[in-house]
Design an enzyme around this catalytic site. Structure first.
Site, PDB file in Angstrom:
ATOM      1  N   GLY A  17       0.730  -1.180   0.008  1.00 32.34           N
ATOM      2  CA  GLY A  17       0.251   0.148   0.216  1.00 32.34           C
ATOM      3  C   GLY A  17       0.799   1.334   0.440  1.00 32.34           C
ATOM      4  N   PHE A  90      -6.172  -7.558   7.440  1.00 35.31           N
ATOM      5  CA  PHE A  90      -5.706  -9.484   6.408  1.00 35.31           C
ATOM      6  C   PHE A  90      -4.325  -9.841   7.288  1.00 35.31           C
ATOM      7  CE2 PHE A  90      -8.562  -6.019   4.289  1.00 35.31           C
ATOM      8  CZ  PHE A  90      -9.369  -6.455   3.461  1.00 35.31           C
ATOM      9  N   LYS A 203      -5.198   7.475  17.018  1.00 34.56           N
ATOM     10  CA  LYS A 203      -5.260   8.386  16.250  1.00 34.56           C
ATOM     11  C   LYS A 203      -6.171   8.672  14.928  1.00 34.56           C
ATOM     12  CE  LYS A 203      -1.920   7.635  12.449  1.00 34.56           C
ATOM     13  NZ  LYS A 203      -2.232   7.625  11.376  1.00 34.56           N
ATOM     14  N   ASN A 268      -8.772   9.412   6.842  1.00 30.42           N
ATOM     15  CA  ASN A 268      -8.937   9.720   8.419  1.00 30.42           C
ATOM     16  C   ASN A 268     -10.092  10.693   8.212  1.00 30.42           C
ATOM     17  OD1 ASN A 268      -8.876   6.424   9.499  1.00 30.42           O
ATOM     18  ND2 ASN A 268      -7.037   7.878   9.058  1.00 30.42           N
TER      19      ASN A 268
END
Length: 354
Positions: A17, A90, A203, A268
């Site tokens: 990623g 995962f 966070k 986020n």
């Protein structure tokens, strides 16, 4: 130039990623070659041809000594350090399938293993390093945590993080390996492993709350208050789970919280903004390529807090908005209408009032 850093022949990164790719770019400055495991062989070939992770980190050219592979064993062979950056939900599945490779090529050679994933596993309420410990019992595992947007790390922009391990000598060993000689990626060592993992997970949930405030039209004063009170929630859970608290007010806690709660580069934060504007979670998921980590973390965090009787009011309201048909506007009105109390910085966790 930073003195005392360590160079290696080969590094391995499991997880391709944005953050995994960024850390691989850091390792490429410290290793003659770096291999990154990517689950899709065709996509791995495309990345190698383009020298860019067009799927998860477009816009950051990859070093020539960095290659992607879908073969986990090929990735691990000969590695002198191994980083795990597989999404938390995962991670167990990957380890169930490939732990024998780690035992054969990593454990047998006493190679440093570093967990860089963030979150809490839904089924077990374990943090990523704790999951890895189940598959590599009695093997030292390090953690990397701190304020580090992937695109900035990949482009070599100045970044400071913490390396953590139960043994300070192991934390310092990882520190020397990961710190670049030009100081663009610098590590600080700590033994507060659980504090780093808790801060890294929480966070993201708190960043959703911060983004929701922005979506509701509030400005800087409200965000500063949320970050301050959110930091105390990180501290309270850290102390309840046996952490020293060292990481809370350092880079993994305060540092990463400031970054993630204040920038639209944070997925986020942007998810929170959309929730604050009244967009449903289902619509956000439908229109987003990757769902923010805090969405997956909020539910197990809610259960973990209840299990340890720790009051996390901000994180609790994020859970309500995401999973209990809550509304961001009502949640913040509730938080701002709570009983007046002293500021105080108690040494022990507050008991739960949920």
């Amino acid at each position: 130039m930073v003195s005392g850093v360590t160079y290696l022949k080969r590094g391995a990164v499991f997880g391709s990623g944005a953050f995994g790719t960024a850390l691989a770019c850091v390792l490429a400055k410290k290793c003659e070659s770096v291999s990154v495991w990517h689950m899709n062989a065709n996509e791995a070939r495309v990345v190698n041809q383009k020298h860019e992770n067009v799927y998860f980190l477009p816009g950051a050219p990859l070093p020539a000594n960095l290659t992607f592979t879908a073969d986990a064993e090929e990735c691990a062979k000969g590695a002198e350090i191994v980083l795990f950056v597989i999404p938390t939900q995962f991670l167990r599945g990957f380890l169930q399938k490939n732990s024998h490779i780690l035992r054969n090529h990593v454990v047998s050679r006493n190679v440093p293993v570093v967990m860089c994933s963030k979150g809490i596993e839904r089924s077990s309420l374990l943090f990523p390093a704790q999951i890895l410990e189940e598959f590599l019992p009695n093997y030292p595992i390090g953690v990397i945590a701190g304020p580090s947007f992937a695109i900035e790390v990949a482009k070599g922009m100045l970044t400071n993080v913490c390396t953590a391990a139960a043994d300070i000598d192991m934390a310092r060993k990882i520190q020397r390996i990961m710190t670049t000689s030009d100081g663009s990626f610098r590590c600080w060592a700590t033994t507060d492993v659980i504090g780093c993992e808790i801060a890294s997970a929480m966070k993201n949930v708190l960043a959703i709350a911060s983004g929701a405030l922005k979506g509701l039209g509030t400005e800087n004063n409200a965000r500063a208050a949320l970050i301050s009170r959110g930091l105390l929630e990180i501290r309270d859970l850290t102390l309840a789970l046996g952490g020293t608290g060292e990481a809370v007010f350092g880079l993994p806690g305060l540092g990463d919280l400031l970054l993630t709660c204040s920038s639209e580069l944070s997925r986020n934060f942007t998810v929170g903004m959309k929730l604050g504007k009244g967009i449903s979670l289902e619509e956000i998921k439908r229109t987003s390529k990757a769902v923010a980590e805090g969405v997956a973390t909020a539910e197990p965090l809610e259960r973990l807090a209840k299990k340890h009787n720790v009051h996390l009011p901000i994180c609790h309201e994020v859970y309500n908005v995401l999973y209990a048909n809550g509304c961001a506007k009502r949640s913040f009105k509730k938080l701002n209408s709570c009983k007046l109390a002293d500021e105080g910085l108690p040494a022990l966790p507050r008991t739960s009032k949920m």
